[in-house]
Enzyme design. Structure first.
Site, mmCIF file in Angstrom:
data_model
loop_
_atom_site.group_PDB
_atom_site.id
_atom_site.type_symbol
_atom_site.label_atom_id
_atom_site.label_comp_id
_atom_site.label_asym_id
_atom_site.label_seq_id
_atom_site.Cartn_x
_atom_site.Cartn_y
_atom_site.Cartn_z
ATOM 1 N N LYS A 70 0.848 -1.201 0.000
ATOM 2 C CA LYS A 70 0.000 0.000 0.000
ATOM 3 C C LYS A 70 0.881 1.248 0.000
ATOM 4 O O LYS A 70 1.985 1.243 0.574
ATOM 5 C CB LYS A 70 -0.893 -0.042 1.249
ATOM 6 C CG LYS A 70 -2.000 1.003 1.297
ATOM 7 C CD LYS A 70 -2.890 0.796 2.545
ATOM 8 C CE LYS A 70 -3.975 1.857 2.659
ATOM 9 N NZ LYS A 70 -4.824 1.674 3.856
ATOM 10 N N SER A 146 -9.800 1.941 3.149
ATOM 11 C CA SER A 146 -8.913 2.696 2.291
ATOM 12 C C SER A 146 -7.934 1.827 1.506
ATOM 13 O O SER A 146 -7.347 2.307 0.538
ATOM 14 C CB SER A 146 -8.124 3.698 3.132
ATOM 15 O OG SER A 146 -7.255 3.015 4.019
ATOM 16 N N SER A 170 -9.998 -0.521 7.276
ATOM 17 C CA SER A 170 -9.407 -0.270 5.959
ATOM 18 C C SER A 170 -8.784 -1.481 5.280
ATOM 19 O O SER A 170 -8.434 -1.418 4.105
ATOM 20 C CB SER A 170 -8.356 0.840 6.053
ATOM 21 O OG SER A 170 -8.998 2.087 6.071
#
Ligand SMILES: [Zn+2]
Lengths: 479, 477
Positions: A70, A146, A170
């Site tokens: 990420k 997210s 997330s």
């Protein structure tokens, strides 16, 4: 099947028996990305798609297997921008501890970073400076957030496995929306050093994978005490693959009644009820319990998380790194840099958090939120004194349409209603695929356990997986 | 109306630990800008602080030396404000659960002990330094993250002199603990002052001014003195004082209002989630207490007892750790039972020499044994006090021994009776009038004759022996 479609443990077997090399895996991933990522946008593409590094050919455990990272986890020499304009061009001079752990175990770091909501602020990956990620199961839908880029990449076979971060859901919510496995480990289990902080007391890095076995492998590799993170806990890391038994007979599972309330999509409820029945059929003892303070979780979370974020994000000021607006005057430079560098949601949360910490409001908001957080934690402690784990839906709905909730932040915040309490309590939880809605959108089942009891979660998840096929289904992406 | 001055001081001290407060960077002054930095003290995204145990130990040492209570539970908080020398735009500090509270120390203004309360002592991190150039401002982060302790006094100081004595006493204690340079000019010690005036006898505090930008103890005293007069003038003419921050302008010798929205500042303190609440073990504190060195006050009392010194003498001797060690070693070498003559030399001529040379007595180029020898020469009346002072100065300048310098300068007093008698005979022969005067009962005449003997001996005659011999000689004649 193509190499990029396999799980990590399947690929490890193939590398071991000499039938493939890790280079071939990288190549198949790049082919896949080149083919479909214009549609999915799981990766942040800052220029070309050429590989920058050489395959390590590592002999260590992971044998050079690539891991997708990420964009908020620091990777030395690779852009790490939290999908924000304000971190434009930021290349950390160091690796996050999890990256060090991966490299030490022989993993290859995939050079493209996964898309995300700016600074992990969001539940849909629509708040990325690099544009929305699309759900591989339906390109008109969000992948959740997210860590939407990480989850979509794994679901669309653009990644073997990936790391995400989970502050209020997330990892689990996008895993649920994309039909993959996602674990948020116990707070303190995985080092946060090198994770660009959203809310320091809630953030944890965790795996997003194609099955539970991969999640167990990846968790063991990234977990462990880190002297560079004062909040990491000095407790040995078990070999989680030992928990992957096909047996949950007599296991006590609690079902919190507050997680099956009105406002929940009836299709999701039906799918989750069915999954609970399945667990019962496998020998688990199911009983309903109450988590009395659940209704306060969302407000408590949005006070604590934004308060911490407002301070964590203060350092993005244009002085040392990232985007800087031109101005002759210091205060003007600060104002313009932050006004132009942050997106709407980031600004909203910084404002909220700043307000919550302000003189005269601190006691009423922040301090009170901390007290309620303790009550929420006590609710869980009580349940885990009697039960092995809790099972609930991951999200009240399946993936929603892109743009559907962007104008209503409150509605967007409610998509985390079933995941937030876990972060406030610091306990581990995992989302696994457990079925589909009529529109062929995945639904996730959430398994929670007491602090440092990831083993039970893997055991339940793996047993469920052994007796269902949901995790094997793959989306078809229309080109 | 008469006013009482009320002063409280906030002192920031850089701890001289090996590494910074929350990262592993070595603390090394005088290095090229931004060479003693790492991603953590630069506040780069993703980095986390880990507190330095050595800094915590030093801070506990200081707190114990100031008689503070160490708090069992303590934590670090974030103080949020934007400034380019603060890379995270918050400072890690301590807010509502400081490391220690409720201490005190004694000051000796006008030789009377006065107890000054210490509100709290806590640990925090230093900011960087801005360097302003013509068109740009540059930031040097070498200083960023150096551990600081803040020592906050109660408003117990009632004059600029008391504030000065407090700082001197504080510095002396820190020096004994060996945890900081305490150099205000180099910035390792910084001091802000709060000052207000109130009608004598009133228990309510007046409107206070916060004073900043002083860079010496004298600067603090001067700034406070200026403020006392400025505030008194306003109050006496019935004008309203405003609560404000004022900067000391040492060149112009006055304070100037900062004219900023200082009062409205909201630092939005909250517990740093990267550094959770921690407990300080009682046994650990006791262990540190057990290893504390002897502090100035204790040493003063010991000197008074062991060497029969007056409080005044003992106080001067202990004010600096190194000097007190030097003095004590000299006292031990000095074999006489009465130590007073040596002590008089230590706090008299020797201290004078040190002041002229802007040094401490222990830093002077003089062997303890030689100093004691010199005092011996004086005590045995082999040289005059005046000569001895000259010799002392030469000893420091040249490093030569007392004996050698006395010999070189031919300074031994003439005490040899034969030599003296010869001089006396010739003085008597040349000053018949004075001899007659003495015999007639004018005692002043003897003084004149001794003076003549001194003159004839080029000042080397021992005046006391010469007087005795003269008196005997003239009475017998
Ligand atoms: Zn450093």
């Amino acid at each position: 099947m193509e190499l990029n479609q396999l799980t990590a443990h399947q690929l490890l077997d193939k590398i071991k028996d000499g039938s493939i090399t890790s280079q071939a895996i990288f190549d198949s991933l790049y082919q896949r990305v080149n083919k479909i990522d214009d549609k999915v946008n799981a990766y942040v593409r800052r220029g070309n798609l050429e590989r920058t590094g050489k395959e390590s050919g590592s002999k260590s455990e992971l044998l050079g297997l690539p891991v997708t990272i990420k964009d908020n986890i620091c990777t030395e020499g690779l852009n790490t921008e939290c999908c924000s304009k304000i971190l434009q061009g930021f290349r950390p001079p160091y690796d996050a501890t999890v990256i060090n752990n991966l490299k030490r175990s022989g993993a290859g770091i995939f050079e493209l970073k996964a898309n995300m909501d700016e600074f992990a602020f969001g539940s849909s990956t629509e708040n990325s400076y690099f544009g929305s990620t699309h759900n591989p199961w339906n390109l008109d839908c969000v992948p959740g957030g997210s860590s939407g880029g990480s989850a979509a990449a794994v679901a669309a076979d653009e990644a073997i496995w990936a790391l995400g971060s989970d502050t209020g859901g997330s990892i689990r919510q996008p895993a649920s929306f994309c039909g993959v496995v996602g674990l948020k480990p116990t707070y303190g289990r995985v080092s946060r050093f090198g994770l660009i902080a959203f809310a320091s007391s809630l953030d944890q890095i965790g795996p997003i994978t194609k099955d539970v076995e991969d999640a167990a492998i990846l968790t063991r590799i990234i977990a462990g005490y880190d002297p560079n993170d004062s909040t990491s806990v000095n407790q040995s890391v078990p070999d989680y693959t030992k928990s992957l038994t096909n047996d949950i007979k007599g296991l006590k599972i609690a079902i919190p009644k507050e997680y099956f309330v009105e406002g929940m999509d009836p299709e999701v409820k039906a799918v989750v009820d069915e999954a609970v029945n399945k667990l019962k059929g496998l020998g688990a003892v199911i009983k309903q319990v109450t988590l009395a303070h659940t209704e306060y979780a969302v407000p408590v979370y949005y006070i604590i998380a934004t308060a911490e974020a407002s301070s964590n994000l203060a350092r993005f000021d244009g002085v040392q790194y990232g985007y800087r607006a031109k101005s002759d005057n210091l205060i003007e430079m600060y104002k313009k840099t932050r006004a132009e560098g942050f997106g709407e949601e980031a600004k909203r949360r910084i404002m909220l958090g700043t307000f919550a910490l302000s003189h005269g409001y601190y006691d009423a908001y922040y301090l009170r939120a901390l007290k309620v957080r303790t009550l929420i934690k006590q609710d869980f402690d009580k349940v885990f004194s009697e039960f092995d784990c809790i099972v609930a839906p991951t999200s009240p709905s399946a993936a929603f349409k892109i743009g559907e909730r962007t104008s209503d932040p409150l509605k967007m915040y409610l998509s985390d209603i079933y995941t937030i309490s876990v972060n406030l309590a610091g306990i581990p939880a995992m989302s696994i695929p457990c079925g589909f809605t009529k529109n062929k959108l995945p639904v996730g089942l959430q398994i929670m356990a007491g602090a440092f009891n990831e083993e039970t979660i893997f055991k339940v998840g793996h047993t469920y997986e052994q007796n269902t096929d949901w995790h094997k289904l793959k989306p078809v992406i229309r080109l | 109306m008469r006013y009482q001055t009320v002063i409280g001081l906030e002192v920031h001290l850089q701890l001289s630990t090996r590494t910074k407060a929350f990262c592993g960077c070595a603390i090394d002054f005088g290095q090229a800008p931004n060479s003693c930095v790492c991603p953590i003290c630069l506040g780069l995204p993703g980095t986390l602080p880990v507190y330095n145990k050595e800094a915590l130990n030093s801070a506990i040492k200081v707190a114990l030396a100031f008689n503070c209570q160490i708090q069992e539970h303590t934590k670090f908080d974030r103080k949020n404000y934007f400034y380019p020398d603060l890379p995270k735009n918050y400072q890690i500090s301590q807010f509502d659960l400081p490391l220690s509270r409720n201490g005190h120390m004694y000051i000796y203004t006008e030789n009377k002990p006065k107890r000054i309360g210490i509100t709290r002592i806590h640990l925090e991190e230093d900011a960087g330094k801005l360097v302003h150039e013509e068109a740009n401002s540059l930031v040097d982060f070498n200083r960023t993250g150096i551990p600081l302790i803040e020592i906050v006094s109660e408003p117990d100081l009632n004059s600029p002199q008391e504030a000065f004595d407090y700082l001197t006493g504080l510095k002396s204690i820190i020096e004994y603990l060996d945890v900081s340079d305490c150099d205000m000019e180099k910035g390792s010690l910084r001091c802000d002052a709060n000052i207000s005036l109130r009608p004598e006898g009133s228990s309510q505090l007046g409107v206070k001014t916060e004073l900043k930008n002083m860079n010496s103890f004298k600067g603090v005293k001067d700034a406070l003195q200026f403020e006392v007069e400025r505030q008194a003038e306003l109050l006496l003419s019935n004008q309203q004082l405003v609560q404000e921050t004022r900067l000391w302008d040492a060149e112009k010798g006055r304070t100037v209002s900062m004219r900023s929205k200082e009062g409205a500042k909201d630092y939005r303190y909250f517990p740093d989630p990267d550094l959770t609440l921690f407990n300080i073990n009682k046994a650990f504190v006791e262990e540190i207490r057990g290893r504390l060195p002897e502090l100035p006050l204790d040493k003063m009392h010991r000197f008074m007892k062991d060497y029969s010194l007056s409080e005044y003498d003992a106080k001067i001797l202990v004010s600096s750790k190194k000097d007190s060690q030097f003095a004590e070693e000299c006292i031990k070498i000095y074999s006489e039972k009465d130590k007073k003559p040596l002590v008089n030399w230590l706090i008299g001529p020797l201290l004078q020499e040190a002041k002229v040379r802007k040094a401490g007595i222990s830093e002077l180029n003089i062997e303890k044994k030689e100093l004691v020898n010199l005092v011996g020469f004086v005590q045995r009346q082999e040289i005059s006090g005046l000569s001895a002072k000259t010799v002392l100065s030469q000893m420091i300048d040249t490093g030569k021994s007392a004996e050698l310098l006395i010999k070189e300068g031919n300074l031994l007093q003439v005490s040899d009776l034969d030599d003296l008698n010869k001089i006396i005979e010739s003085v008597i022969a040349l000053n018949a009038k004075s001899v007659d005067d003495f015999k007639a009962g004018k005692s002043n005449a003897l003084m004149f004759l001794v003076g003549q003997v001194m003159k004839k001996s080029s000042g080397k005659a021992n005046p006391k022996i010469a007087g005795d011999l003269l008196r005997r000689r003239l009475s017998n004649a």
